[in-house]
Scaffold this motif. Structure first.
Motif, short mmCIF file in Angstrom:
data_model
loop_
_atom_site.label_atom_id
_atom_site.label_comp_id
_atom_site.label_asym_id
_atom_site.label_seq_id
_atom_site.Cartn_x
_atom_site.Cartn_y
_atom_site.Cartn_z
N LEU A 190 28.04 -15.90 -12.16
CA LEU A 190 26.48 -14.99 -12.24
C LEU A 190 26.06 -15.36 -10.74
CD1 LEU A 190 24.19 -13.83 -13.46
CD2 LEU A 190 24.09 -15.54 -14.61
N ILE A 191 26.18 -17.33 -11.26
CA ILE A 191 24.88 -17.68 -9.57
C ILE A 191 25.56 -16.91 -8.38
CG2 ILE A 191 25.23 -19.95 -8.42
CD1 ILE A 191 25.27 -21.02 -11.63
N CYS A 192 26.86 -16.48 -8.17
CA CYS A 192 27.30 -15.86 -6.91
C CYS A 192 27.11 -15.10 -6.47
CB CYS A 192 29.02 -16.06 -7.22
SG CYS A 192 29.53 -18.03 -6.47
N GLN A 193 26.63 -13.92 -7.17
CA GLN A 193 26.19 -12.96 -7.14
C GLN A 193 24.87 -12.84 -7.29
OE1 GLN A 193 28.31 -11.19 -11.18
NE2 GLN A 193 28.97 -9.89 -10.22
N VAL A 194 24.07 -13.12 -7.79
CA VAL A 194 22.52 -13.24 -7.47
C VAL A 194 22.30 -13.47 -5.97
CG1 VAL A 194 20.25 -14.15 -8.15
CG2 VAL A 194 21.70 -14.06 -10.31
N ILE A 195 22.97 -14.73 -5.69
CA ILE A 195 23.04 -15.31 -4.63
C ILE A 195 23.73 -14.32 -3.20
CG2 ILE A 195 23.90 -17.32 -2.94
CD1 ILE A 195 23.94 -19.26 -5.41
N VAL A 196 24.72 -13.97 -3.56
CA VAL A 196 25.23 -12.23 -2.58
C VAL A 196 24.36 -11.53 -2.44
CG1 VAL A 196 27.11 -11.18 -2.00
CG2 VAL A 196 28.01 -13.43 -2.22
N ALA A 197 23.70 -11.33 -3.53
CA ALA A 197 22.44 -10.32 -3.60
C ALA A 197 21.59 -10.79 -2.46
CB ALA A 197 22.50 -9.97 -4.56
N VAL A 198 21.25 -12.16 -2.80
CA VAL A 198 19.96 -12.02 -1.81
C VAL A 198 20.54 -12.37 -0.50
CG1 VAL A 198 18.49 -13.65 -1.31
CG2 VAL A 198 19.05 -13.46 -3.77
N CYS A 199 21.36 -12.98 -0.32
CA CYS A 199 21.70 -13.06 1.83
C CYS A 199 21.90 -11.93 2.07
CB CYS A 199 23.17 -13.81 1.39
SG CYS A 199 23.02 -15.20 0.60
N ILE A 200 22.26 -10.47 1.03
CA ILE A 200 23.13 -8.58 2.21
C ILE A 200 21.47 -8.77 1.88
CG2 ILE A 200 24.12 -7.30 1.58
CD1 ILE A 200 26.38 -8.64 0.49
N GLY A 201 20.35 -8.76 0.80
CA GLY A 201 19.38 -7.70 0.32
C GLY A 201 18.81 -8.85 1.96
N ALA A 202 18.87 -9.54 1.72
CA ALA A 202 18.00 -10.19 3.07
C ALA A 202 18.38 -10.13 4.33
CB ALA A 202 17.72 -11.71 3.00
N LYS A 203 19.44 -9.22 4.76
CA LYS A 203 19.41 -8.97 6.18
C LYS A 203 19.59 -7.87 5.93
CE LYS A 203 20.72 -10.37 9.81
NZ LYS A 203 19.14 -11.17 11.16
N PHE A 204 20.13 -6.85 5.17
CA PHE A 204 19.75 -5.30 5.07
C PHE A 204 19.14 -4.73 5.17
CE2 PHE A 204 24.65 -7.32 5.89
CZ PHE A 204 25.16 -6.05 6.58
N GLY A 205 17.90 -5.14 3.89
CA GLY A 205 17.24 -4.78 3.35
C GLY A 205 17.89 -3.36 2.68
N VAL A 206 16.50 -2.32 2.29
CA VAL A 206 17.03 -1.05 1.71
C VAL A 206 17.32 -0.19 2.96
CG1 VAL A 206 15.56 -1.58 -0.02
CG2 VAL A 206 14.44 -0.69 1.53
N ASN A 207 17.56 -0.13 3.86
CA ASN A 207 17.89 0.61 5.12
C ASN A 207 18.72 0.49 5.45
OD1 ASN A 207 17.67 -1.18 6.95
ND2 ASN A 207 15.50 -0.42 8.22
N GLY A 208 20.11 -0.65 5.28
CA GLY A 208 21.27 -0.55 5.54
C GLY A 208 21.48 -1.03 7.15
N ASN A 209 20.67 -1.43 7.72
CA ASN A 209 20.31 -1.68 9.40
C ASN A 209 20.56 -3.27 9.47
OD1 ASN A 209 20.30 -1.87 11.92
ND2 ASN A 209 18.94 -0.32 11.96
N PRO A 210 21.38 -4.17 9.77
CA PRO A 210 21.50 -5.01 9.69
C PRO A 210 21.19 -6.23 11.24
CG PRO A 210 23.82 -4.88 9.79
CD PRO A 210 22.91 -3.73 9.62
N GLY A 211 20.99 -5.22 12.18
CA GLY A 211 20.30 -5.51 13.65
C GLY A 211 21.61 -6.24 13.74
N GLU A 212 21.68 -7.42 14.43
CA GLU A 212 22.27 -8.69 14.91
C GLU A 212 22.58 -9.63 14.18
OE1 GLU A 212 25.07 -9.64 16.84
OE2 GLU A 212 23.93 -7.70 17.64
N LEU A 213 23.68 -9.13 12.98
CA LEU A 213 24.44 -10.72 12.22
C LEU A 213 25.24 -11.70 12.51
CD1 LEU A 213 24.47 -10.46 9.26
CD2 LEU A 213 26.39 -9.45 9.01
#
Length: 522
Positions: A359-382
């Motif tokens: 549970l802890i890891c899934q929440v952290i991964v969601a936050v990490c991916i969401g912060a960089k990719f947002g909702v449009n799926g464009n991370p820019g330079e990762l």
């Protein structure tokens, strides 16, 4: 925690017996039946990230992958045909596991393993020489038939062959083989993807013939379980086999209990219908909900599509395959932790600890991916460090699954069923597992496209639910002889209203010391 945990794991009855070299080797060979399942899980995600494979069979996905102008990384692999290739196997496994129930019950566990190996071999052969998508899917269906037979029979074989004090560790050998199969597949994918000419995917898919041969040959040389031999009328042979398996001469008590279980099971004309009886309510509940929750941990999102997922979050093809190898190594090592601890710490502790960790890891991964990719799926330079953080928490998540819901999802159902419903109930367990594996595999890429980083929160919600379920409704089963499992239900705060002394009357088996007695779980 007696209110939810049932009785103490140390029961009144103890059968004499040792962990002999004979039974250890036998269980190791049988557990290798998990290699075919693991190899397939690992190989399918790897080949679907190979450009040469996509270009030949799924050109629309290949074009989206190569289109660098496409900004939405979440949706680049969204293809119904591609997911059908992956998920068709699990629908076939669902159907074959129902047939396997009858074969396992009437002809023994070994024959089911043999059928599993032969069908898997045929599927691997067709996939390795595939020229069109229909050949791929036909091969996958045959692979699925093989997995249905193997997953139905191998956990039962292990639970019946192992001494009850070591049943957890030996049964988890099946899950260890699954994780080893996944790791081997990930390593092979990494190297086969580098073959010039782009035909390495044929070696990846065709390589499944090797684990198929292992289980096929293993099924021919393994002894049958004493339970199965008694069930088929071979009592003298079963007694001798039990002596050899337990490493002691005095096996009369356990043998007599097995005979009683067999005689009771023969009175059941319709084991499938019997499952619906009130006294089997806890067994049926566990056979359905444990595999359901196992699939909704989200683990198959990682294992099926690890290279695809890592590619999606910014890794190149080589890096994504290597990341899948890393998670595969973590998976194997963590499963060994479960083998060490399952009979020491108990099933409930591992279930609950693993749930919190995932549970802890899934929440952290969601936050990490969401912060960089947002909702449009464009991370820019990762940034490289950012991707490493994501992989790190995915690995911690995989470890949590690998020492809890991974092995215990197969162990617990295989050890709680009375003999008369054991084959039928195990088929329910495998069928539900494969049904939801199929659904998750079929809809994952669409879910990733639409839910985006919220996909991890979706599975985190189910992790919360299943942890609550285990805390409230799953009794501890460590240290309970497999034929004496009725005691955990009759003393549980909730299940005791369904399972009573009248359902399993005292008389055929004396369980008590000092006048007390408990019934046989048949």
């Amino acid at each position: 925690m007696p209110a939810v945990g049932g009785i103490a794991p140390t029961g009144d009855k103890e059968y004499p017996g040792n962990l002999t070299l004979y039974v250890t080797v036998t269980c190791i060979v049988a557990a290798m039946g998990g290699l075919i399942f693991g190899y397939d899980i690992g190989i399918s995600g790897g080949v679907t990230s190979m450009p040469s494979f996509l270009k030949k069979f799924f050109p629309s996905v290949y074009r989206k992958q190569q289109d660098h102008n496409s900004s939405n990384q979440y949706c680049q692999y969204d293809s119904e045909t591609l997911t059908l290739f992956t998920s068709s196997l699990y629908l076939a496994a669902l159907l074959s596991s129902l047939v396997a129930s009858t074969v396992t019950r009437k002809f023994g566990r070994k024959l089911s393993m043999l059928f599993g190996g032969l069908l898997f071999f045929a599927g691997a052969l067709i996939n390795g020489f595939a020229k069109a998508v229909w050949m791929l899917i036909l091969g996958r269906i045959l692979l699925g038939f093989g997995i249905g037979f193997a997953n139905q029979s191998v956990p039962l074989y292990l639970s019946e062959m192992a001494p009850y004090k070591f049943r957890g560790a030996l049964n988890i050998g099946f899950q260890l083989s699954i994780t080893v199969g996944i790791l081997i597949a990930n390593v092979l994918n990494y190297f086969f993807a580098k073959i010039k000419g782009g035909w390495g995917w044929r070696l990846s898919l065709g390589g499944a013939m090797v684990p198929a041969l292992i289980i096929t040959i293993g099924s021919l040389v393994l002894p049958d379980t004493p339970n199965s031999m008694i069930e088929r009328g071979q009592r003298d042979e079963a007694r001798e086999k039990l002596r050899k398996v337990r490493g002691v001469e005095d096996v009369d008590e356990e043998f007599n209990d097995l005979v009683v279980a067999s005689e009771q099971s023969k009175l059941v004309e319709h084991p499938w219908r019997n499952l619906l009886q009130r006294k089997y309510r806890p067994h049926l509940t566990m056979a359905i909900l444990i595999p359901f929750f196992q699939q909704f941990t989200g683990i198959n999102v990682i294992m099926f599509y690890a290279p695809v997922l890592f590619n999606t979050i910014g890794f190149g093809n080589d890096a994504s395959l290597m990341s899948a190898v890393i998670t595969g190594i973590v998976n194997v090592v963590a499963t060994m932790v479960s083998i060490y601890g399952v009979d020491k710490w108990g099933r409930r502790f591992l279930f609950l600890e693993g749930g919190v960790q995932m549970l802890i890891c899934q929440v952290i991964v969601a936050v990490c991916i969401g912060a960089k990719f947002g909702v449009n799926g464009n991370p820019g330079e990762l940034p490289k460090w950012y991707a490493i953080v994501v992989v790190l928490f995915i690995c911690i998540y995989v470890a949590g699954f690998a020492w809890s819901w991974g092995p215990l999802g197969w162990l617990v159902p295989s050890e709680i069923f009375p003999l008369e419903i054991r084959s039928a109930a195990q088929s329910i367990n495998v069928s539900v597992n494969m049904l939801f594996t199929f659904l998750v595999a079929q809809i994952f890429l669409q879910m990733l496209c639409h839910l985006k980083f919220g996909l991890f929160l979706f599975f985190a919600f189910f992790v919360v639910l299943m942890s609550i379920f285990v805390f409230l409704f799953l009794p501890e089963t460590k240290g309970i002889p497999i034929e004496e499992m009725a005691r955990v239900w009759k003393t549980h705060w909730f299940w005791s209203r369904f399972v009573t002394e009248e359902d399993f009357p005292v008389g055929s088996l004396e369980m008590g010391k000092g006048g007390g007695s408990l019934s046989k779980s048949v």
